[in-house]
Design an enzyme around this catalytic site. Sequence first.
Site, PDB file in Angstrom:
ATOM      1  N   LYS A 147       0.893  -1.168   0.000  1.00  0.00           N
ATOM      2  CA  LYS A 147       0.000   0.000   0.000  1.00  0.00           C
ATOM      3  C   LYS A 147       0.928   1.214   0.000  1.00  0.00           C
ATOM      4  O   LYS A 147       1.650   1.463   0.967  1.00  0.00           O
ATOM      5  CB  LYS A 147      -0.875  -0.029   1.269  1.00  0.00           C
ATOM      6  CG  LYS A 147      -2.211   0.644   1.165  1.00  0.00           C
ATOM      7  CD  LYS A 147      -2.152   2.135   0.928  1.00  0.00           C
ATOM      8  CE  LYS A 147      -1.837   2.904   2.192  1.00  0.00           C
ATOM      9  NZ  LYS A 147      -1.568   4.321   1.959  1.00  0.00           N
ATOM     10  N   GLU A 150       1.133   7.708   1.296  1.00  0.00           N
ATOM     11  CA  GLU A 150       0.640   8.930   0.634  1.00  0.00           C
ATOM     12  C   GLU A 150       1.674  10.056   0.649  1.00  0.00           C
ATOM     13  O   GLU A 150       1.580  10.998  -0.128  1.00  0.00           O
ATOM     14  CB  GLU A 150      -0.676   9.407   1.261  1.00  0.00           C
ATOM     15  CG  GLU A 150      -0.555   9.834   2.698  1.00  0.00           C
ATOM     16  CD  GLU A 150      -1.736  10.690   3.154  1.00  0.00           C
ATOM     17  OE1 GLU A 150      -1.639  11.233   4.272  1.00  0.00           O
ATOM     18  OE2 GLU A 150      -2.735  10.818   2.411  1.00  0.00           O
ATOM     19  N   GLY A 204       5.513   2.517  11.083  1.00  0.00           N
ATOM     20  CA  GLY A 204       4.838   3.810  11.151  1.00  0.00           C
ATOM     21  C   GLY A 204       4.457   4.155  12.572  1.00  0.00           C
ATOM     22  O   GLY A 204       5.145   3.785  13.527  1.00  0.00           O
ATOM     23  N   SER A 205       3.335   4.846  12.698  1.00  0.00           N
ATOM     24  CA  SER A 205       2.922   5.377  13.991  1.00  0.00           C
ATOM     25  C   SER A 205       2.258   4.312  14.859  1.00  0.00           C
ATOM     26  O   SER A 205       1.766   3.293  14.362  1.00  0.00           O
ATOM     27  CB  SER A 205       1.933   6.520  13.760  1.00  0.00           C
ATOM     28  OG  SER A 205       0.773   5.992  13.133  1.00  0.00           O
ATOM     29  N   GLY A 209      -0.359   1.426  13.488  1.00  0.00           N
ATOM     30  CA  GLY A 209       0.012   0.031  13.733  1.00  0.00           C
ATOM     31  C   GLY A 209      -1.013  -0.681  14.603  1.00  0.00           C
ATOM     32  O   GLY A 209      -1.453  -1.791  14.297  1.00  0.00           O
ATOM     33  N   GLU A 228       6.090  -2.173  13.510  1.00  0.00           N
ATOM     34  CA  GLU A 228       7.146  -1.437  14.213  1.00  0.00           C
ATOM     35  C   GLU A 228       6.630  -0.029  14.377  1.00  0.00           C
ATOM     36  O   GLU A 228       6.341   0.647  13.396  1.00  0.00           O
ATOM     37  CB  GLU A 228       8.442  -1.430  13.393  1.00  0.00           C
ATOM     38  CG  GLU A 228       9.004  -2.796  13.088  1.00  0.00           C
ATOM     39  CD  GLU A 228       9.333  -3.603  14.318  1.00  0.00           C
ATOM     40  OE1 GLU A 228       9.716  -3.016  15.343  1.00  0.00           O
ATOM     41  OE2 GLU A 228       9.192  -4.841  14.274  1.00  0.00           O
ATOM     42  N   CYS A 265      12.720   6.682  14.054  1.00  0.00           N
ATOM     43  CA  CYS A 265      11.990   5.916  15.068  1.00  0.00           C
ATOM     44  C   CYS A 265      12.873   5.663  16.278  1.00  0.00           C
ATOM     45  O   CYS A 265      12.381   5.409  17.367  1.00  0.00           O
ATOM     46  CB  CYS A 265      11.510   4.600  14.476  1.00  0.00           C
ATOM     47  SG  CYS A 265      12.783   3.768  13.558  1.00  0.00           S
ATOM     48  N   GLU A 356       5.880   9.345  22.643  1.00  0.00           N
ATOM     49  CA  GLU A 356       6.766   9.882  21.618  1.00  0.00           C
ATOM     50  C   GLU A 356       6.294  11.237  21.073  1.00  0.00           C
ATOM     51  O   GLU A 356       5.113  11.430  20.800  1.00  0.00           O
ATOM     52  CB  GLU A 356       6.821   8.880  20.450  1.00  0.00           C
ATOM     53  CG  GLU A 356       7.723   9.328  19.322  1.00  0.00           C
ATOM     54  CD  GLU A 356       7.573   8.452  18.065  1.00  0.00           C
ATOM     55  OE1 GLU A 356       6.457   7.976  17.808  1.00  0.00           O
ATOM     56  OE2 GLU A 356       8.576   8.266  17.361  1.00  0.00           O
TER      57      GLU A 356
HETATM   58  P1  NAP Z   1       1.658   6.343   9.714  1.00  0.00           P
HETATM   59  O1  NAP Z   1       0.885   7.582   9.657  1.00  0.00           O
HETATM   60  O2  NAP Z   1       1.284   5.352  10.751  1.00  0.00           O
HETATM   61  O3  NAP Z   1       1.561   5.680   8.248  1.00  0.00           O
HETATM   62  C1  NAP Z   1       2.132   4.424   7.893  1.00  0.00           C
HETATM   63  C2  NAP Z   1       1.278   3.756   6.802  1.00  0.00           C
HETATM   64  O4  NAP Z   1       0.130   3.154   7.402  1.00  0.00           O
HETATM   65  C3  NAP Z   1       0.741   4.692   5.744  1.00  0.00           C
HETATM   66  O5  NAP Z   1       0.683   3.993   4.515  1.00  0.00           O
HETATM   67  C4  NAP Z   1      -0.661   4.997   6.221  1.00  0.00           C
HETATM   68  O6  NAP Z   1      -1.580   5.321   5.196  1.00  0.00           O
HETATM   69  C5  NAP Z   1      -1.068   3.694   6.853  1.00  0.00           C
HETATM   70  N1  NAP Z   1      -2.033   3.847   7.958  1.00  0.00           N
HETATM   71  C6  NAP Z   1      -1.865   4.601   9.074  1.00  0.00           C
HETATM   72  N2  NAP Z   1      -2.939   4.468   9.880  1.00  0.00           N
HETATM   73  C7  NAP Z   1      -3.793   3.612   9.272  1.00  0.00           C
HETATM   74  C8  NAP Z   1      -5.071   3.084   9.588  1.00  0.00           C
HETATM   75  N3  NAP Z   1      -5.700   3.395  10.728  1.00  0.00           N
HETATM   76  N4  NAP Z   1      -5.660   2.243   8.719  1.00  0.00           N
HETATM   77  C9  NAP Z   1      -5.058   1.907   7.547  1.00  0.00           C
HETATM   78  N5  NAP Z   1      -3.837   2.391   7.193  1.00  0.00           N
HETATM   79  C10 NAP Z   1      -3.213   3.229   8.037  1.00  0.00           C
HETATM   80  O7  NAP Z   1       3.217   6.623   9.974  1.00  0.00           O
HETATM   81  P2  NAP Z   1       4.196   7.671   9.244  1.00  0.00           P
HETATM   82  O8  NAP Z   1       3.589   9.021   9.260  1.00  0.00           O
HETATM   83  O9  NAP Z   1       4.605   7.143   7.968  1.00  0.00           O
HETATM   84  O10 NAP Z   1       5.546   7.627  10.173  1.00  0.00           O
HETATM   85  C11 NAP Z   1       5.730   8.362  11.347  1.00  0.00           C
HETATM   86  C12 NAP Z   1       5.724   7.444  12.551  1.00  0.00           C
HETATM   87  O11 NAP Z   1       6.345   6.195  12.252  1.00  0.00           O
HETATM   88  C13 NAP Z   1       6.504   7.930  13.753  1.00  0.00           C
HETATM   89  O12 NAP Z   1       5.713   7.804  14.899  1.00  0.00           O
HETATM   90  C14 NAP Z   1       7.725   7.027  13.861  1.00  0.00           C
HETATM   91  O13 NAP Z   1       8.262   6.853  15.131  1.00  0.00           O
HETATM   92  C15 NAP Z   1       7.232   5.779  13.288  1.00  0.00           C
HETATM   93  N6  NAP Z   1       8.292   4.987  12.675  1.00  0.00           N
HETATM   94  C16 NAP Z   1       8.648   3.824  13.245  1.00  0.00           C
HETATM   95  C17 NAP Z   1       9.664   3.077  12.709  1.00  0.00           C
HETATM   96  C18 NAP Z   1      10.059   1.764  13.329  1.00  0.00           C
HETATM   97  O14 NAP Z   1      10.861   1.055  12.779  1.00  0.00           O
HETATM   98  N7  NAP Z   1       9.499   1.397  14.423  1.00  0.00           N
HETATM   99  C19 NAP Z   1      10.323   3.508  11.553  1.00  0.00           C
HETATM  100  C20 NAP Z   1       9.917   4.693  10.977  1.00  0.00           C
HETATM  101  C21 NAP Z   1       8.880   5.426  11.555  1.00  0.00           C
HETATM  102  P3  NAP Z   1      -1.492   6.724   4.411  1.00  0.00           P
HETATM  103  O15 NAP Z   1      -0.407   6.527   3.408  1.00  0.00           O
HETATM  104  O16 NAP Z   1      -2.829   6.836   3.791  1.00  0.00           O
HETATM  105  O17 NAP Z   1      -1.183   7.768   5.429  1.00  0.00           O
END
Ligand code: NAP
Length: 492
Positions: A147, A150, A204-205, A209, A228, A265, A356
């Site tokens: 997926k 965006e 991601g967030s 997750g 993660e 992260c 965080e």
């Molecule tokens: P995000 O907003 O969670 O987005 C990640 C992906 O998941 C995107 O494709 C998003 O869709 C999708 N998504 C998010 N919520 C969803 C839901 N409720 N239902 C279906 N799909 C959903 O994260 P981000 O903005 O890319 O990254 C920032 C965060 O990631 C930070 O908090 C950071 O700490 C964390 N992070 C963690 C790691 C790790 O390894 N643990 C690494 C990098 C980042 P859309 O594309 O439509 O938004």
Amino acid sequence: MDISKEELDKIVQKAQDAFLISKKFSIQKRVSFMRAVADEIEALGPELIQTAQQESNLPEARLTGEKGRTIFQWRSYADAVERGDSLDASIDTANAERTPPKPDLRKTSVPLGPVVVFGASNFPFAFSTAGGDTASAIGAGCPVIVKAHEGHPVTSGIMADAISRAAEKSGMPEGTFAHVYSSTYETGQQLVSHPLVKAVGFTGSYLGGKALVDLANQREEPIPVYAEMGSVNPLFLLPGKLSSVPQELAKQYAGSLTLGVGQFCTNPGLVVGIAGEELNQFIEALKEEIVKIAPGVMLNKKIATGYAESREKVIGQSGVEVLAVSETEAKEGQGVPTVATVAGVELLANPALLHEVFGPFALIVQCKDASEMLAVTEKLEGQLTVSLFATNEDVASQEEIVSLLQTKCGRILFNNYPTGVEVSKSMHHGGPFPSASNSAFTSVGADSIKRFVRPLSFQNWPDEFLPEELQNANPLNIWRTVNNEKTKEAIS
Ligand code: NAP
């Protein structure tokens, strides 16, 4: 750009068809495909970096390095597949003399089936479409449906095309890799709920997750979601180390905190120390550094707004005092380096302060003594990393804190900063919930492949019908555990 439910069904069905075909392929064919992906990414011209720069605001040097890391991930995971690492093949030969007779048992690991991958915004290459989750799922033998994030849809498309070209050149069946766009969460959620999908990789967030983990658990057949998520990655400053080099620590810490506008992260957003002269010296030196560091443009508007809001929320809490803010005024979309402080007792009363703040923000927790530091340690949630700044004497004298910290994280660093995440066998990138949804697995390093396989035991099977890795002759020449001993020897 959105996709209908019918189109989505077709994509998942194609992935399932590809799974049934490719599960019969040799390991070597899969390895060649993975190496071909690395070659395709390597061959991508300046357009890749330029597009990612435009979409993510990340600088060219950083993206060039990330491209190299991504290629290395594909190649090193291919090497691991070739070595048979994730198969974990083991054989216990029969013993007819035993009462009751012991059967011949041979165990290997087989792919789960189609996997859906959601990448993160902050690593458009290494943790996105062609990132570690996709490489490890392909390495396991699973078709992948990505997926697109965006935040970088065009970059995602370039990477998806590279993977598709490699699949075609390597003779992989149609459906081995697919890439879908969507402007809403619905498409991703439909994919996670689809009965033919067998696992999910997510970076991601926490909110994203956790939502996907919950959704997967509500399915008639629950499936694993390897998410993660975020983490504050605390730094513990123990007294002996702090008193020896407080200014030096502050200088290094300011660099680690603000690297990449704090959008890692593993960004160390929490510092825990014992109040006193040494901590004051550290704080004074840190303030001097922070004011000099200019705000940087964040990945996108959503991340910048999110940072501004979470920062405001924390500094508005009772007992929190702002110590330093960059003296350069932030423009729209920029994240302003900020350091605040709170007493240990206030933090213990308000654990929301442990959440965080994604960006260049640090909260320094001043504990009144070692027992309050232990209480703060107890309050910590699961973390990707914990960094201990200590002398050997500190470790010996604070054994309880040090031991407890090891229960809280996936990687514990000694006098080192956590932002770099080496891609290697001994790396663990994950940790207890909520840093990750399953603390047993890593999302970095070739062991991440293990997330997308399951064990299968063969009992008393004819040699010729066994998978190659379990056959007597060991035709893959891999390490196997035979009657409890690691060996590459054939079985006579
Ligand atoms: P995000 O907003 O969670 O987005 C990640 C992906 O998941 C995107 O494709 C998003 O869709 C999708 N998504 C998010 N919520 C969803 C839901 N409720 N239902 C279906 N799909 C959903 O994260 P981000 O903005 O890319 O990254 C920032 C965060 O990631 C930070 O908090 C950071 O700490 C964390 N992070 C963690 C790691 C790790 O390894 N643990 C690494 C990098 C980042 P859309 O594309 O439509 O938004």
